[in-house]
Design a protein around this motif. Structure first.
Motif, PDB file in Angstrom:
ATOM      1  N   GLY A  20       0.682  -1.192   0.063  1.00  0.00           N
ATOM      2  CA  GLY A  20       0.133  -0.186  -0.138  1.00  0.00           C
ATOM      3  C   GLY A  20       0.851   1.292  -0.035  1.00  0.00           C
ATOM      4  O   GLY A  20       0.412   2.346   0.410  1.00  0.00           O
ATOM      5  N   ARG A  21       1.975   1.211  -0.129  1.00  0.00           N
ATOM      6  CA  ARG A  21       2.798   2.365  -0.153  1.00  0.00           C
ATOM      7  C   ARG A  21       3.236   2.941  -1.577  1.00  0.00           C
ATOM      8  O   ARG A  21       3.275   1.854  -2.376  1.00  0.00           O
ATOM      9  N   SER A  22       3.179   4.084  -1.660  1.00  0.00           N
ATOM     10  CA  SER A  22       3.504   4.550  -3.011  1.00  0.00           C
ATOM     11  C   SER A  22       4.722   5.027  -3.524  1.00  0.00           C
ATOM     12  O   SER A  22       5.386   4.759  -4.503  1.00  0.00           O
ATOM     13  N   ARG A  23       5.534   4.978  -2.411  1.00  0.00           N
ATOM     14  CA  ARG A  23       7.340   4.993  -2.592  1.00  0.00           C
ATOM     15  C   ARG A  23       7.912   3.921  -1.569  1.00  0.00           C
ATOM     16  O   ARG A  23       7.382   3.519  -0.516  1.00  0.00           O
ATOM     17  N   TRP A  24       9.098   3.233  -1.991  1.00  0.00           N
ATOM     18  CA  TRP A  24       9.889   2.292  -1.221  1.00  0.00           C
ATOM     19  C   TRP A  24      10.144   3.209   0.171  1.00  0.00           C
ATOM     20  O   TRP A  24      10.382   2.695   1.286  1.00  0.00           O
ATOM     21  N   GLN A  25      10.590   4.526  -0.041  1.00  0.00           N
ATOM     22  CA  GLN A  25      10.911   5.142   1.291  1.00  0.00           C
ATOM     23  C   GLN A  25       9.848   5.217   2.255  1.00  0.00           C
ATOM     24  O   GLN A  25      10.129   5.508   3.381  1.00  0.00           O
ATOM     25  N   ASP A  26       8.432   5.063   2.053  1.00  0.00           N
ATOM     26  CA  ASP A  26       7.530   5.136   2.979  1.00  0.00           C
ATOM     27  C   ASP A  26       7.116   3.703   3.467  1.00  0.00           C
ATOM     28  O   ASP A  26       6.406   3.385   4.316  1.00  0.00           O
ATOM     29  N   ALA A  27       8.145   2.704   3.074  1.00  0.00           N
ATOM     30  CA  ALA A  27       8.042   1.393   3.889  1.00  0.00           C
ATOM     31  C   ALA A  27       7.874   1.380   5.166  1.00  0.00           C
ATOM     32  O   ALA A  27       8.440   2.073   6.020  1.00  0.00           O
ATOM     33  N   ALA A  28       7.035   0.529   5.889  1.00  0.00           N
ATOM     34  CA  ALA A  28       6.896   0.347   7.263  1.00  0.00           C
ATOM     35  C   ALA A  28       8.306   0.004   7.809  1.00  0.00           C
ATOM     36  O   ALA A  28       8.883  -1.005   7.187  1.00  0.00           O
ATOM     37  N   PRO A  29       8.715   0.433   9.130  1.00  0.00           N
ATOM     38  CA  PRO A  29       9.615  -0.257   9.605  1.00  0.00           C
ATOM     39  C   PRO A  29       9.588  -1.679  10.112  1.00  0.00           C
ATOM     40  O   PRO A  29       8.523  -2.089  10.553  1.00  0.00           O
ATOM     41  N   ILE A  30      10.894  -2.463  10.091  1.00  0.00           N
ATOM     42  CA  ILE A  30      11.029  -3.671  10.308  1.00  0.00           C
ATOM     43  C   ILE A  30      11.858  -3.810  11.471  1.00  0.00           C
ATOM     44  O   ILE A  30      13.032  -3.681  11.584  1.00  0.00           O
ATOM     45  N   THR A  31      11.400  -4.436  12.834  1.00  0.00           N
ATOM     46  CA  THR A  31      12.229  -4.533  14.239  1.00  0.00           C
ATOM     47  C   THR A  31      11.931  -6.038  14.579  1.00  0.00           C
ATOM     48  O   THR A  31      12.790  -6.736  14.049  1.00  0.00           O
ATOM     49  N   TRP A  32      11.112  -6.058  15.330  1.00  0.00           N
ATOM     50  CA  TRP A  32      10.596  -7.409  15.918  1.00  0.00           C
ATOM     51  C   TRP A  32      10.205  -8.428  15.198  1.00  0.00           C
ATOM     52  O   TRP A  32      10.259  -9.731  15.391  1.00  0.00           O
ATOM     53  N   GLN A  33       9.651  -7.928  14.161  1.00  0.00           N
ATOM     54  CA  GLN A  33       9.230  -9.054  12.852  1.00  0.00           C
ATOM     55  C   GLN A  33      10.271 -10.091  12.517  1.00  0.00           C
ATOM     56  O   GLN A  33       9.870 -11.204  12.213  1.00  0.00           O
ATOM     57  N   ALA A  34      11.575  -9.383  12.356  1.00  0.00           N
ATOM     58  CA  ALA A  34      12.462 -10.403  11.741  1.00  0.00           C
ATOM     59  C   ALA A  34      12.611 -11.467  13.159  1.00  0.00           C
ATOM     60  O   ALA A  34      12.939 -12.858  12.625  1.00  0.00           O
ATOM     61  N   ILE A  35      12.739 -11.141  14.412  1.00  0.00           N
ATOM     62  CA  ILE A  35      12.844 -12.339  15.301  1.00  0.00           C
ATOM     63  C   ILE A  35      11.603 -13.385  15.365  1.00  0.00           C
ATOM     64  O   ILE A  35      12.049 -14.327  15.478  1.00  0.00           O
ATOM     65  N   LEU A  36      10.550 -12.480  14.953  1.00  0.00           N
ATOM     66  CA  LEU A  36       9.339 -13.565  15.277  1.00  0.00           C
ATOM     67  C   LEU A  36       9.519 -14.499  14.150  1.00  0.00           C
ATOM     68  O   LEU A  36       9.129 -15.775  14.228  1.00  0.00           O
ATOM     69  N   VAL A  37       9.919 -14.197  12.966  1.00  0.00           N
ATOM     70  CA  VAL A  37      10.224 -15.081  11.659  1.00  0.00           C
ATOM     71  C   VAL A  37      11.057 -16.191  12.031  1.00  0.00           C
ATOM     72  O   VAL A  37      10.559 -17.344  11.805  1.00  0.00           O
ATOM     73  N   VAL A  38      12.399 -15.889  12.663  1.00  0.00           N
ATOM     74  CA  VAL A  38      13.320 -16.747  13.013  1.00  0.00           C
ATOM     75  C   VAL A  38      12.503 -17.972  13.962  1.00  0.00           C
ATOM     76  O   VAL A  38      12.771 -18.977  13.998  1.00  0.00           O
ATOM     77  N   ALA A  39      12.072 -17.075  15.157  1.00  0.00           N
ATOM     78  CA  ALA A  39      11.148 -18.030  16.257  1.00  0.00           C
ATOM     79  C   ALA A  39      10.465 -19.104  15.693  1.00  0.00           C
ATOM     80  O   ALA A  39      10.210 -20.257  16.045  1.00  0.00           O
ATOM     81  N   VAL A  40       9.520 -18.616  14.800  1.00  0.00           N
ATOM     82  CA  VAL A  40       8.266 -19.227  14.175  1.00  0.00           C
ATOM     83  C   VAL A  40       8.805 -20.511  13.473  1.00  0.00           C
ATOM     84  O   VAL A  40       8.506 -21.475  13.463  1.00  0.00           O
ATOM     85  N   ALA A  41       9.777 -20.192  12.639  1.00  0.00           N
ATOM     86  CA  ALA A  41      10.584 -21.127  11.666  1.00  0.00           C
ATOM     87  C   ALA A  41      11.191 -22.474  12.809  1.00  0.00           C
ATOM     88  O   ALA A  41      11.044 -23.599  12.437  1.00  0.00           O
ATOM     89  N   VAL A  42      11.960 -21.889  13.607  1.00  0.00           N
ATOM     90  CA  VAL A  42      12.582 -22.667  14.713  1.00  0.00           C
ATOM     91  C   VAL A  42      11.662 -23.792  15.402  1.00  0.00           C
ATOM     92  O   VAL A  42      11.789 -24.981  15.327  1.00  0.00           O
TER      93      VAL A  42
END
Length: 335
Positions: A123-145
């Motif tokens: 839903g962003r018109s420019r890549w500069q407006d992309a939402a921040p990513i912080t805890w999501q990366a840790i969640l991905v690793v935890a769910v995969a494990v």
């Protein structure tokens, strides 16, 4: 002494590989379909890297959200299914659990990374407006494990092939009869630790490639080297035939070392343990070495040069008996 084809094990391995192939196709379809479904709601280029603060700081064409995960999935899945071609791995609970856990972790992790990246750009018109990513990366690793652990536990159902009972009888070496002895031993804990190191290496590489982590490539490279070294010494396989002895390392039986019969004096069995030889792995020096995967009976081979090599391997009695019979027939036994 000769190996017979186990039809039930062959059928189980075939079904196992078919199930693995189905999982490969399913994950690949998700990795292709999801970006296509949301393509009209994504900017082009898309944000592909997020800095330490969590904000986007690098971009690439939108197609990278499909191509990179798909290529990585093909490589990781091919590696896991390559291990699955080894019957002894598939028909043992420890080996089968490791393969299934690797497939589950790889697929879930890549789908998660792709989903997080798409959600940040959606839903962003420019890549500069992309939402921040912080805890999501840790969640991905935890769910995969977590999924990998659950899949590995579930894969323990099924056959658990045991080595044949020892039989040290002298084999029949009648003219024209080909006799082969093959056996192996594995260290399940080392396999698990090596798999964990490889998974961590892949995680660092993918997160860095997708811009979800600022860790350097060196971390992934070091973990990959550690994992490969662990795999190399997690399994040892020995093959004795009229050509001599072949000692192979790792689940894929590579690298391998060949010893012709004319270099072998005799063979016997000894009880050896890691505490006696200084630990696990390749211990000692060339000429007086031990390949220690698990404590217990070891096949000990003495060379005509006087050196010795001990290998912790299952069914060592029959291996020593066949090797001595072949050496005697070859006429190389020392007086």
């Amino acid at each position: 002494m000769t190996e017979t084809k186990d039809t039930s094990a062959t059928v189980f391995r075939t079904r196992f590989l078919l199930a693995g192939a189905a999982w490969f196709i399913l994950v690949a379809a998700v990795l292709v379909a999801v970006p296509l479904v949301f393509s009209d709601r994504l900017p082009d280029p898309v944000a592909t890297h997020w800095g330490p603060s969590g904000g986007p700081d690098r971009s690439a064409p939108a197609v990278i959200l499909t191509v990179v995960p798909l290529v990585l999935w093909a490589v990781l899945a091919a590696s896991c299914l390559g291990f699955g071609r080894r019957r002894r791995l598939v028909t043992s609970r420890a080996g089968r659990s490791g393969i299934v856990a690797g497939l589950a972790w790889s697929g879930i992790f890549l789908i998660g990374v792709q989903a997080v990246s798409i959600a940040a750009n959606l839903g962003r018109s420019r890549w500069q407006d992309a939402a921040p990513i912080t805890w999501q990366a840790i969640l991905v690793v935890a769910v995969a494990v977590a999924c990998a652990m659950l899949a590995g536990w579930a894969a323990r159902r099924g056959p658990d092939e045991q080595p044949p009972a020892p039989d040290a009888a002298v084999p029949d070496l009648a003219p024209g009869r080909r006799v082969v002895w093959v056996s192996s031993a594995s260290a399940p804990l080392l396999l698990v630790l090596s798999g964990a190191a490889l998974a961590a290496s892949a995680a660092f590489a993918v997160l860095r490639l997708m811009g979800l982590s600022g860790h350097a490539w060196q971390t992934a490279a070091v973990l990959a080297v550690v994992a490969l070294a662990g795999f190399a010494f997690s399994t040892v396989s020995v093959r004795v035939s009229s050509e001599g002895m072949r000692v192979a390392f790792g689940p894929l039986r590579w690298p391998a070392r060949r010893v012709p019969l004319d270099r072998i004096d005799r063979a016997w069995v000894e009880e050896r343990y890691p505490s006696q030889v200084g630990g696990w792995g390749y211990r000692g020096l060339p000429g007086r070495a031990t390949i220690m995967v698990r404590g217990g009976a070891c096949l000990v081979v003495r060379y005509t040069s006087g050196g010795q090599l001990a290998i912790s391997v299952d069914d060592a009695d029959r291996g020593a008996a066949l090797l001595n019979a072949l050496v005697a027939r070859h006429g190389t036994r020392s007086p």
